[in-house]
Design an enzyme around this catalytic site. Structure first.
Site, PDB file in Angstrom:
ATOM      1  N   SER A  23       0.754  -1.337  -0.116  1.00 47.42           N
ATOM      2  CA  SER A  23      -0.251   0.172   0.134  1.00 47.42           C
ATOM      3  C   SER A  23       0.942   1.552   0.076  1.00 47.42           C
ATOM      4  O   SER A  23       2.186   0.846   0.577  1.00 47.42           O
ATOM      5  CB  SER A  23      -0.740   0.155   1.158  1.00 47.42           C
ATOM      6  OG  SER A  23      -1.312   1.259   1.422  1.00 47.42           O
TER       7      SER A  23
ATOM      8  N   TYR B 139      -2.365  -1.178  10.821  1.00 50.84           N
ATOM      9  CA  TYR B 139      -2.622  -1.418   9.211  1.00 50.84           C
ATOM     10  C   TYR B 139      -0.865  -0.828   8.216  1.00 50.84           C
ATOM     11  O   TYR B 139       0.002  -1.930   7.350  1.00 50.84           O
ATOM     12  CB  TYR B 139      -3.125  -0.932   8.346  1.00 50.84           C
ATOM     13  CG  TYR B 139      -3.507  -1.156   6.600  1.00 50.84           C
ATOM     14  CD1 TYR B 139      -3.817  -1.941   6.413  1.00 50.84           C
ATOM     15  CD2 TYR B 139      -3.199   0.091   5.615  1.00 50.84           C
ATOM     16  CE1 TYR B 139      -4.187  -2.291   5.001  1.00 50.84           C
ATOM     17  CE2 TYR B 139      -3.394  -0.026   4.716  1.00 50.84           C
ATOM     18  CZ  TYR B 139      -3.978  -1.054   4.538  1.00 50.84           C
ATOM     19  OH  TYR B 139      -3.953  -1.161   2.787  1.00 50.84           O
TER      20      TYR B 139
HETATM   21  P1  NAP Z   1     -11.394  -5.937   0.110  1.00 51.11           P
HETATM   22  O1  NAP Z   1     -12.500  -5.652  -1.413  1.00 51.11           O
HETATM   23  O2  NAP Z   1     -12.014  -5.883   1.150  1.00 51.11           O
HETATM   24  O3  NAP Z   1     -11.382  -7.631  -0.513  1.00 51.11           O
HETATM   25  C1  NAP Z   1     -10.421  -8.327   0.280  1.00 51.11           C
HETATM   26  C2  NAP Z   1      -9.827  -9.773   0.294  1.00 51.11           C
HETATM   27  O4  NAP Z   1      -9.182 -10.184   0.918  1.00 51.11           O
HETATM   28  C3  NAP Z   1     -12.020 -10.301  -0.191  1.00 51.11           C
HETATM   29  O5  NAP Z   1     -10.886 -11.077  -1.086  1.00 51.11           O
HETATM   30  C4  NAP Z   1     -11.465 -11.353   1.221  1.00 51.11           C
HETATM   31  O6  NAP Z   1     -12.257 -12.076   1.732  1.00 51.11           O
HETATM   32  C5  NAP Z   1     -10.523 -11.574   1.835  1.00 51.11           C
HETATM   33  N1  NAP Z   1     -10.256 -11.466   2.939  1.00 51.11           N
HETATM   34  C6  NAP Z   1      -9.855 -10.175   4.088  1.00 51.11           C
HETATM   35  N2  NAP Z   1     -10.120 -10.388   5.671  1.00 51.11           N
HETATM   36  C7  NAP Z   1      -9.079 -11.785   4.973  1.00 51.11           C
HETATM   37  C8  NAP Z   1      -9.530 -13.006   6.641  1.00 51.11           C
HETATM   38  N3  NAP Z   1      -8.634 -13.287   7.305  1.00 51.11           N
HETATM   39  N4  NAP Z   1      -8.991 -14.899   5.446  1.00 51.11           N
HETATM   40  C9  NAP Z   1      -9.274 -14.320   3.944  1.00 51.11           C
HETATM   41  N5  NAP Z   1      -9.253 -13.664   3.239  1.00 51.11           N
HETATM   42  C10 NAP Z   1      -9.601 -12.337   3.865  1.00 51.11           C
HETATM   43  O7  NAP Z   1     -10.106  -5.515  -0.736  1.00 51.11           O
HETATM   44  P2  NAP Z   1      -9.083  -4.276  -1.532  1.00 51.11           P
HETATM   45  O8  NAP Z   1      -9.527  -3.004  -1.476  1.00 51.11           O
HETATM   46  O9  NAP Z   1      -9.417  -5.124  -2.894  1.00 51.11           O
HETATM   47  O10 NAP Z   1      -7.704  -4.360  -1.151  1.00 51.11           O
HETATM   48  C11 NAP Z   1      -7.020  -5.860  -1.715  1.00 51.11           C
HETATM   49  C12 NAP Z   1      -5.346  -5.579  -0.890  1.00 51.11           C
HETATM   50  O11 NAP Z   1      -5.247  -4.256  -1.729  1.00 51.11           O
HETATM   51  C13 NAP Z   1      -5.582  -5.626   0.041  1.00 51.11           C
HETATM   52  O12 NAP Z   1      -3.837  -5.984   0.997  1.00 51.11           O
HETATM   53  C14 NAP Z   1      -5.199  -4.644   0.310  1.00 51.11           C
HETATM   54  O13 NAP Z   1      -4.245  -3.836   1.502  1.00 51.11           O
HETATM   55  C15 NAP Z   1      -4.430  -3.040  -0.734  1.00 51.11           C
HETATM   56  N6  NAP Z   1      -4.883  -2.075  -0.723  1.00 51.11           N
HETATM   57  C16 NAP Z   1      -5.984  -1.961  -1.213  1.00 51.11           C
HETATM   58  C17 NAP Z   1      -6.271  -0.421  -1.663  1.00 51.11           C
HETATM   59  C18 NAP Z   1      -8.020   0.187  -1.422  1.00 51.11           C
HETATM   60  O14 NAP Z   1      -8.063   1.344  -1.403  1.00 51.11           O
HETATM   61  N7  NAP Z   1      -8.684  -0.415  -2.086  1.00 51.11           N
HETATM   62  C19 NAP Z   1      -5.221   0.392  -1.078  1.00 51.11           C
HETATM   63  C20 NAP Z   1      -4.066   0.038  -1.158  1.00 51.11           C
HETATM   64  C21 NAP Z   1      -4.250  -0.969  -1.045  1.00 51.11           C
HETATM   65  P3  NAP Z   1     -13.994 -12.334   1.760  1.00 51.11           P
HETATM   66  O15 NAP Z   1     -14.473 -11.586   0.499  1.00 51.11           O
HETATM   67  O16 NAP Z   1     -13.827 -13.672   2.127  1.00 51.11           O
HETATM   68  O17 NAP Z   1     -14.101 -11.594   2.248  1.00 51.11           O
END
Ligand code: NAP
Length: 254
Positions: free
Chosen positions: A147, A160
């Site tokens: 991130s 985080y």
């Molecule tokens: P998201 O839409 O919240 O999706 C999270 C995913 O991770 C889902 O598939 C969820 O599974 C899974 N997950 C979460 N906790 C888990 C656990 N304890 N065990 C197994 N699976 C788990 O997240 P996202 O925004 O796509 O983010 C993806 C990555 O990008 C992350 O590493 C995040 O830190 C990084 N990131 C995101 C952003 C942003 O703005 N979105 C910015 C910077 C970095 P379920 O569907 O089964 O819950």
């Protein structure tokens, strides 16, 4: 379009958001994709179906990361599904994408929240790498989704941020270790992306505009913005890049 034909990929957290985008892109490039999820099996099924409908190959594997035995359970399901699909055992691309975020400043974070953040965001990727590398063929790829919080200060997300810093360090050490096997290890660091994580902040025009304003392109990132770079890192074209943290924030940190 890169060529991942004949490759097997495991993308954690691929039921939704960025992980789903990466799974769909890898499958579009020809990979067989293991779509990992935590609890939302319906969402994972939707990811798999979208891939199958587009003519790709994928299967779902569930495991609640952070829980004892989760990594072993994930790989047991992965091995079994791979065998059931008639594919060769083994792994070519591991994407550590699943993560959670308990917002809070230093004086607000509880021991429980801190431990859970580290268990899901860094302990799980560490041991997913350990187990994944036992299956990974030479020339493989590890891609860690970090991130922007590891290059700019975000005190309101301190636990985080610390966990993502650990992921960047894991990339560095692993990359050196795995060079002799031709395996590259890199980090992608997104900024704000249109996923469930940012849904509440995007709910009003003002909120959307505020997030968009971080990027020099004045828009919020999309999962495909990250997935396209992940596809490059997964491909042979990126073979001379390892141990790097690649900023995919649309210039948000400039
Ligand atoms: P998201 O839409 O919240 O999706 C999270 C995913 O991770 C889902 O598939 C969820 O599974 C899974 N997950 C979460 N906790 C888990 C656990 N304890 N065990 C197994 N699976 C788990 O997240 P996202 O925004 O796509 O983010 C993806 C990555 O990008 C992350 O590493 C995040 O830190 C990084 N990131 C995101 C952003 C942003 O703005 N979105 C910015 C910077 C970095 P379920 O569907 O089964 O819950």
């Amino acid at each position: 379009m890169g060529d991942l034909t004949g490759k097997t990929a495991l993308v954690t957290g691929a039921s939704r958001g960025i992980g789903r985008g990466i799974a769909q892109r890898f499958a579009g490039d020809g990979a067989l994709v293991a779509v990992h999820y935590g609890s939302k099996d319906t969402a994972a099924k939707e990811t798999v179906e979208s891939i199958l409908d587009a003519g790709g190959r994928a299967f779902a594997v569930g495991a609640e990361l952070g829980a004892p035995g989760a990594v072993e359970a994930l790989f047991a399901a992965f091995d079994a599904e791979l065998a059931a699909s008639g594919a060769e055992p083994g792994l070519d691309i591991l994407v550590n994408n699943a993560a959670l975020n308990f917002p809070g400043r230093i004086d607000e974070v509880s021991y429980e929240e801190f431990d859970r953040t580290l268990a899901v965001n860094i302990r799980a990727p560490f041991f997913l790498a350990q187990h994944g590398l036992r299956r990974m063929r030479d020339g493989g790829r590890v891609i860690n989704i970090s991130s922007a919080v590891t290059s700019t200060a975000h005190p309101a997300q301190i636990a985080y941020s610390v966990s993502k810093g650990g992921l960047d360090t894991l990339t560095l050490a692993l990359a050196k270790d795995l060079g002799p096997r031709g395996i590259t290890v890199n980090t992608l660091a997104p900024g704000w992306v249109e996923t469930d994580v940012t849904a509440s902040r995007r709910a009003t025009p003002e909120g959307r505009a505020a997030l968009a304003a971080y990027s020099v392109f004045n828009r919020i990132g999309r999962p495909t913005d990250i997935a396209d770079v992940a596809a490059f890192l997964a491909s042979d074209d990126s073979r001379w890049i390892t141990g790097q943290r690649i900023d995919v924030t649309g210039g948000s940190t400039l």
